[in-house]
Design a protein around this motif. Structure first.
Motif, PDB file in Angstrom:
ATOM      1  N   GLU A  76     -43.413  37.123 -27.591  1.00  0.00           N
ATOM      2  CA  GLU A  76     -42.341  36.794 -28.538  1.00  0.00           C
ATOM      3  C   GLU A  76     -42.327  35.290 -28.741  1.00  0.00           C
ATOM      4  N   PRO A  77     -41.760  34.793 -29.852  1.00  0.00           N
ATOM      5  CA  PRO A  77     -41.610  33.354 -30.042  1.00  0.00           C
ATOM      6  C   PRO A  77     -40.744  32.740 -28.943  1.00  0.00           C
ATOM      7  N   ASP A  78     -40.990  31.470 -28.629  1.00  0.00           N
ATOM      8  CA  ASP A  78     -40.282  30.842 -27.509  1.00  0.00           C
ATOM      9  C   ASP A  78     -38.774  30.809 -27.703  1.00  0.00           C
ATOM     10  N   ALA A  79     -38.291  30.757 -28.941  1.00  0.00           N
ATOM     11  CA  ALA A  79     -36.848  30.722 -29.177  1.00  0.00           C
ATOM     12  C   ALA A  79     -36.149  31.971 -28.648  1.00  0.00           C
ATOM     13  N   ARG A  81     -35.523  35.084 -15.241  1.00  0.00           N
ATOM     14  CA  ARG A  81     -34.778  34.703 -14.045  1.00  0.00           C
ATOM     15  C   ARG A  81     -35.076  35.653 -12.886  1.00  0.00           C
ATOM     16  N   GLY A  82     -35.143  36.946 -13.182  1.00  0.00           N
ATOM     17  CA  GLY A  82     -35.360  37.936 -12.133  1.00  0.00           C
ATOM     18  C   GLY A  82     -36.734  37.839 -11.503  1.00  0.00           C
ATOM     19  N   VAL A  83     -37.778  37.656 -12.318  1.00  0.00           N
ATOM     20  CA  VAL A  83     -39.126  37.535 -11.769  1.00  0.00           C
ATOM     21  C   VAL A  83     -39.235  36.275 -10.926  1.00  0.00           C
ATOM     22  N   SER A  84     -38.664  35.177 -11.418  1.00  0.00           N
ATOM     23  CA  SER A  84     -38.709  33.928 -10.662  1.00  0.00           C
ATOM     24  C   SER A  84     -38.046  34.090  -9.301  1.00  0.00           C
ATOM     25  N   GLU A  85     -36.886  34.737  -9.286  1.00  0.00           N
ATOM     26  CA  GLU A  85     -36.194  34.960  -8.016  1.00  0.00           C
ATOM     27  C   GLU A  85     -36.977  35.916  -7.122  1.00  0.00           C
ATOM     28  N   GLY A  86     -37.677  36.880  -7.729  1.00  0.00           N
ATOM     29  CA  GLY A  86     -38.451  37.832  -6.951  1.00  0.00           C
ATOM     30  C   GLY A  86     -39.637  37.209  -6.239  1.00  0.00           C
ATOM     31  N   LEU A  87     -40.072  36.040  -6.699  1.00  0.00           N
ATOM     32  CA  LEU A  87     -41.192  35.349  -6.062  1.00  0.00           C
ATOM     33  C   LEU A  87     -40.744  34.392  -4.973  1.00  0.00           C
ATOM     34  N   THR A  88     -39.429  34.288  -4.760  1.00  0.00           N
ATOM     35  CA  THR A  88     -38.913  33.425  -3.702  1.00  0.00           C
ATOM     36  C   THR A  88     -39.478  33.860  -2.354  1.00  0.00           C
ATOM     37  N   GLY A  89     -39.942  32.899  -1.589  1.00  0.00           N
ATOM     38  CA  GLY A  89     -40.524  33.207  -0.290  1.00  0.00           C
ATOM     39  C   GLY A  89     -42.017  33.421  -0.331  1.00  0.00           C
ATOM     40  N   THR A  90     -42.595  33.441  -1.521  1.00  0.00           N
ATOM     41  CA  THR A  90     -44.048  33.532  -1.659  1.00  0.00           C
ATOM     42  C   THR A  90     -44.588  32.176  -2.088  1.00  0.00           C
ATOM     43  N   GLU A  91     -45.903  32.019  -2.072  1.00  0.00           N
ATOM     44  CA  GLU A  91     -46.532  30.791  -2.552  1.00  0.00           C
ATOM     45  C   GLU A  91     -46.989  30.918  -4.002  1.00  0.00           C
ATOM     46  N   LEU A  92     -46.601  32.009  -4.654  1.00  0.00           N
ATOM     47  CA  LEU A  92     -47.052  32.256  -6.015  1.00  0.00           C
ATOM     48  C   LEU A  92     -46.278  31.421  -7.026  1.00  0.00           C
ATOM     49  N   GLN A  93     -47.004  30.859  -7.976  1.00  0.00           N
ATOM     50  CA  GLN A  93     -46.394  30.142  -9.083  1.00  0.00           C
ATOM     51  C   GLN A  93     -46.295  31.081 -10.286  1.00  0.00           C
ATOM     52  N   LEU A  94     -45.264  30.868 -11.108  1.00  0.00           N
ATOM     53  CA  LEU A  94     -45.055  31.705 -12.282  1.00  0.00           C
ATOM     54  C   LEU A  94     -45.524  30.978 -13.527  1.00  0.00           C
ATOM     55  N   VAL A  95     -46.399  31.619 -14.282  1.00  0.00           N
ATOM     56  CA  VAL A  95     -46.908  31.080 -15.549  1.00  0.00           C
ATOM     57  C   VAL A  95     -46.293  31.897 -16.680  1.00  0.00           C
ATOM     58  N   LEU A  96     -45.586  31.237 -17.573  1.00  0.00           N
ATOM     59  CA  LEU A  96     -44.922  31.919 -18.687  1.00  0.00           C
ATOM     60  C   LEU A  96     -45.821  31.863 -19.914  1.00  0.00           C
ATOM     61  N   LEU A  97     -46.176  33.040 -20.437  1.00  0.00           N
ATOM     62  CA  LEU A  97     -47.035  33.124 -21.620  1.00  0.00           C
ATOM     63  C   LEU A  97     -46.227  33.677 -22.784  1.00  0.00           C
ATOM     64  N   LEU A  98     -46.062  32.881 -23.837  1.00  0.00           N
ATOM     65  CA  LEU A  98     -45.318  33.259 -25.032  1.00  0.00           C
ATOM     66  C   LEU A  98     -46.251  33.274 -26.236  1.00  0.00           C
ATOM     67  N   SER A  99     -45.817  33.950 -27.280  1.00  0.00           N
ATOM     68  CA  SER A  99     -46.591  33.967 -28.523  1.00  0.00           C
ATOM     69  C   SER A  99     -46.293  32.725 -29.355  1.00  0.00           C
ATOM     70  N   ARG A 100     -47.298  32.260 -30.100  1.00  0.00           N
ATOM     71  CA  ARG A 100     -47.117  31.176 -31.062  1.00  0.00           C
ATOM     72  C   ARG A 100     -47.290  31.737 -32.469  1.00  0.00           C
ATOM     73  N   PRO A 101     -46.586  31.171 -33.435  1.00  0.00           N
ATOM     74  CA  PRO A 101     -46.663  31.712 -34.802  1.00  0.00           C
ATOM     75  C   PRO A 101     -48.076  31.770 -35.358  1.00  0.00           C
ATOM     76  N   GLU A 116     -50.872  32.092 -33.655  1.00  0.00           N
ATOM     77  CA  GLU A 116     -51.785  32.628 -32.646  1.00  0.00           C
ATOM     78  C   GLU A 116     -52.576  33.819 -33.176  1.00  0.00           C
ATOM     79  N   ARG A 117     -53.869  33.837 -32.878  1.00  0.00           N
ATOM     80  CA  ARG A 117     -54.694  34.968 -33.271  1.00  0.00           C
ATOM     81  C   ARG A 117     -54.380  36.178 -32.395  1.00  0.00           C
ATOM     82  N   PRO A 118     -54.434  37.382 -32.937  1.00  0.00           N
ATOM     83  CA  PRO A 118     -54.196  38.581 -32.122  1.00  0.00           C
ATOM     84  C   PRO A 118     -55.153  38.634 -30.944  1.00  0.00           C
ATOM     85  N   GLY A 119     -54.629  38.988 -29.780  1.00  0.00           N
ATOM     86  CA  GLY A 119     -55.452  39.115 -28.595  1.00  0.00           C
ATOM     87  C   GLY A 119     -55.616  37.842 -27.788  1.00  0.00           C
TER      88      GLY A 119
END
Length: 337
Positions: free
Chosen positions: A74-77, A90-110, A112-115
């Motif tokens: 979806e668009p970032d807005a 918020r929920g995924v970020s909180e679910g990673l608490t206590g792990t060493e995993l970083q969260l990467v957020l992937l959004l669509s750009r207007p 952007e090519r399909p795929g």
């Protein structure tokens, strides 16, 4: 403790532990083919020297990035304005608490090519993915189904075979909302849908139709929205122009219901006296409307918790059930129906 050259190195750890450099590397990066005695010696040396492994070098050995993607096509807005998407983040970020995993957020750009997002995931940049708000043509389903990347969808995929997902029973939710309107005496019940390239939209629409069919009522007043307040307002304008006799409305999201409420108010229609409304989500929006919106709860906290824990289990190499987790929606009382 540091060596004369500064920070301790892997060679320093190997010497202190009395093992080879390759054994020390394997012990630090997962313990594969390392005896318990050597593992204990390396662990002790790491603690005594204060050694911190180079994460880039570690990734070359383990082929792990220590990051997972939250994929929101979806668009970032939308992340900032949609309570469902914000709650997932918020929920995924909180679910990673206590792990060493970083969260990467992937959004669509207007532009952007399909795929594009699917190609990024397939290229090994992350260890796993949680996908939410996916659409039929974003190519995520076939790409993730063919890949070995651990992934969990929040929301039913169009072709769920081979994919893990958690969802609310959207058909039952649509029926619950429509049943409330029917039992309150509504006989001309409209609906505002979300985008038709999303399974949640189609399932809620199916529930609306099924409930009206069982009640012997027409199911011909449909306007399509986009899960936003502006989309709900535009759809409500269309409905009133084409079907001024409606006395009930199921809006497939609370944001669209707020837009519909504004239009009804501007058109001089009283809620709930002239038109009764039921929304869908119960993520905070319904509590702020006037009158307070009657809605169907989407158990987002539980959905995100299940999705995150399932992905973590997959990353740990644990066996997870093939069957999806489908949660039950519930009506939340308000003043609009």
């Amino acid at each position: 403790m540091t060596t004369e050259h500064g920070a301790p190195t892997l060679d320093d750890v190997a010497r202190a532990a009395g093992v080879s450099r390759s054994t020390a590397s394997r012990a630090i990066n997962g313990g594969e083919r390392v005896s318990p005695e050597a593992q204990a010696a390396v662990d002790d040396a790491v603690a005594r020297l204060g050694y911190s492994p180079n994460r880039a070098a570690r990734s070359l050995v383990t082929r792990r990035t220590d990051s997972i993607a939250l994929v929101v096509p979806e668009p970032d807005a939308r992340i900032l304005t949609d309570p469902f998407l914000a709650g997932v983040l918020r929920g995924v970020s909180e679910g990673l608490t206590g792990t060493e995993l970083q969260l990467v957020l992937l959004l669509s750009r207007p532009d952007e090519r399909p795929g594009h997002i699917a190609r990024y995931l397939r290229s090994g940049h992350v260890d796993g993915a949680i996908v939410v708000s996916h659409h039929r043509d974003d190519r995520l389903e076939p790409e993730l189904s063919r890949s070995h990347l651990p992934a969990v969808f929040v929301g039913r995929p169009f072709k769920p075979e081979g994919l893990h997902y958690v969802d609310v029973d959207n058909v039952a939710g649509g029926r619950t909302a429509t049943h409330r309107l029917v039992e309150r005496g509504c006989r001309r019940v409209a609906t505002i849908t979300g985008p038709l390239d999303m399974t949640a939209t189609l399932d809620r629409l199916e529930g609306w139709r099924a409930e009206l069919g069982e009640a012997g009522l027409p199911a011909d007043v449909v306007a399509h929205g986009d899960f936003t307040a502006a989309g709900g307002a535009a759809a409500m304008e269309q409905i009133l122009d084409e079907h001024p006799d409606i006395d009930g409305l199921f809006a497939a999201s609370d944001l669209m219901a707020t837009g519909a409420l504004e239009v009804l108010r501007a058109r001089g229609r009283s809620v709930p006296d002239d038109v009764k409304i039921v929304g869908f989500d119960a993520l905070g929006v319904a509590e702020r409307t006037t009158p307070r919106l009657t809605t169907v709860e989407q158990p987002l906290v539980q959905m995100v918790s299940v999705a995150t824990s399932t992905l973590l289990d997959m990353l740990a190499g644990e066996r997870v059930a093939d069957e999806p987790r489908i949660l039950t929606p519930h009506l939340v009382e308000g003043e609009t129906a």
